[in-house]
Design a protein around this motif. Structure first.
Motif, PDB file in Angstrom:
ATOM      1  N   VAL A  29       0.845  -1.205   0.000  1.00  0.00           N
ATOM      2  CA  VAL A  29       0.000   0.000   0.000  1.00  0.00           C
ATOM      3  C   VAL A  29       0.873   1.245   0.000  1.00  0.00           C
ATOM      4  O   VAL A  29       0.647   2.185  -0.783  1.00  0.00           O
ATOM      5  N   THR A  32       2.752   1.716  -3.479  1.00  0.00           N
ATOM      6  CA  THR A  32       1.876   2.094  -4.587  1.00  0.00           C
ATOM      7  C   THR A  32       1.294   3.497  -4.404  1.00  0.00           C
ATOM      8  O   THR A  32       1.143   4.240  -5.376  1.00  0.00           O
ATOM      9  N   VAL A  33       0.985   3.870  -3.155  1.00  0.00           N
ATOM     10  CA  VAL A  33       0.491   5.232  -2.900  1.00  0.00           C
ATOM     11  C   VAL A  33       1.564   6.252  -3.256  1.00  0.00           C
ATOM     12  O   VAL A  33       1.291   7.260  -3.940  1.00  0.00           O
ATOM     13  N   LEU A  37       1.292   8.992  -6.201  1.00  0.00           N
ATOM     14  CA  LEU A  37       1.401  10.384  -5.756  1.00  0.00           C
ATOM     15  C   LEU A  37       2.537  11.101  -6.477  1.00  0.00           C
ATOM     16  O   LEU A  37       2.394  12.261  -6.886  1.00  0.00           O
ATOM     17  N   TRP A 162      -7.264  -1.354  -7.997  1.00  0.00           N
ATOM     18  CA  TRP A 162      -6.534  -0.662  -6.939  1.00  0.00           C
ATOM     19  C   TRP A 162      -5.886   0.622  -7.459  1.00  0.00           C
ATOM     20  O   TRP A 162      -6.025   1.695  -6.863  1.00  0.00           O
ATOM     21  N   TYR A 163      -5.157   0.515  -8.579  1.00  0.00           N
ATOM     22  CA  TYR A 163      -4.477   1.689  -9.117  1.00  0.00           C
ATOM     23  C   TYR A 163      -5.475   2.745  -9.600  1.00  0.00           C
ATOM     24  O   TYR A 163      -5.231   3.944  -9.478  1.00  0.00           O
ATOM     25  N   LEU A 166      -6.560   4.674  -6.598  1.00  0.00           N
ATOM     26  CA  LEU A 166      -5.508   5.591  -6.161  1.00  0.00           C
ATOM     27  C   LEU A 166      -5.420   6.810  -7.069  1.00  0.00           C
ATOM     28  O   LEU A 166      -5.290   7.950  -6.598  1.00  0.00           O
ATOM     29  N   THR A 169      -8.230   9.152  -6.472  1.00  0.00           N
ATOM     30  CA  THR A 169      -8.152   9.788  -5.154  1.00  0.00           C
ATOM     31  C   THR A 169      -7.050  10.844  -5.090  1.00  0.00           C
ATOM     32  O   THR A 169      -7.240  11.912  -4.490  1.00  0.00           O
ATOM     33  N   LEU A 170      -5.917  10.564  -5.737  1.00  0.00           N
ATOM     34  CA  LEU A 170      -4.731  11.401  -5.566  1.00  0.00           C
ATOM     35  C   LEU A 170      -4.490  12.403  -6.695  1.00  0.00           C
ATOM     36  O   LEU A 170      -3.686  13.322  -6.535  1.00  0.00           O
TER      37      LEU A 170
END
Length: 258
Positions: A29, A32-33, A37, A162-163, A166, A169-170
């Motif tokens: 996590v 990948t975050v 980012l 998942w990606y 992210l 969200t980012l």
């Protein structure tokens, strides 16, 4: 056969490994975050799909094959290109959060109908419809591979979800669209709007006209099959439809609203 001393080592080794088992998902996590980012601010020089295409060419003995890719920020390309991509690929782009559930349902109903029709006629299934959003396509292009076996497909699909979450969200929507316009494949080995504008129209992406932008967007279902410079009847029809959709979306005003 294990001795008593060897046998006693096994529980001890398991106890040593246990603390790492819960740390691995946490590390995944975190990595990948940070990865996603960072790419909000850093323009990716290449993608997983680009690397795979280059390796494929070398694997076939084509040592002279070179990818065409030249990054252009969104404000340095004609507004008609990114809006044409939205019109062609994901008209609910501004509203959804990475997944267009309505489009998925429509695609499933269409594909079921096409499959039943093909089976009835004893022919291969054709004209299947996808429902990937631009956000999903960015996730696939940047981070994933193109596997064929079932395990690989399921693993890839899970990572894609998942990606995509992210990215949504980012990143702001404008960044998602900017990256997509720069990593989408518009021809064999031709990635991004700038490289495509030069290859097919011999001009900078900032000088693309509405019809040229629409033709580039029109080849995206199969960029190695269709050619934006020499469009056949299908690409011409699709490009005209895309131009009409761009007008309904609001053209340049659509980008400013993002």
């Amino acid at each position: 056969m294990l001795s008593k001393s060897d046998d006693s080592l096994l529980p001890r080794r398991r106890r040593r490994l246990l603390p790492w088992l819960w740390k691995l998902p946490l590390a995944f996590v975190l990595v990948t975050v940070l990865q996603v980012l960072a790419l909000r601010f850093i323009d990716p020089p290449f993608t997983a799909f680009m690397a795979a295409r280059q390796l494929e060419a070398w694997g076939q003995g084509d040592w002279g094959f070179r990818l065409a890719h030249d990054w252009r920020d969104l404000d340095r390309m004609a507004a008609t290109l990114p809006v044409s991509l939205v019109a062609a690929e994901d008209q609910n782009f501004a509203a959804h959060h990475g997944f267009d559930l309505a489009a998925i349902e429509k695609a499933q109903a269409h594909n079921k109908k096409m499959t039943a029709r093909a089976e009835k006629r004893g022919r291969p299934v054709t004209r299947l419809r996808g429902a990937s959003t631009i956000s999903q396509q960015v996730a696939k292009n940047l981070f994933l591979w193109q596997g064929q076996n079932r395990v690989s497909r399921w693993a890839r699909k899970g990572l894609e979800v998942w990606y995509t979450l992210l990215i949504e969200t980012l990143w702001p929507k404008s960044r998602i669209l900017e990256v997509y316009a720069n990593v989408a494949e518009f021809g064999d080995g031709v990635y991004g709007g700038q490289a495509a504008a030069v290859r097919f129209f011999n001009k900078d992406a900032a000088r693309l006209g509405p019809a040229e932008s629409a033709r580039l967007a029109a080849v995206l279902p199969a960029p190695r099959r269709y050619n934006a410079a020499n469009p056949g009847p299908y690409v011409q029809r699709r490009a005209r439809w895309i131009q009409r959709q761009v007008g309904q979306l609001g053209g340049k005003a659509y980008l400013e609203a993002l």
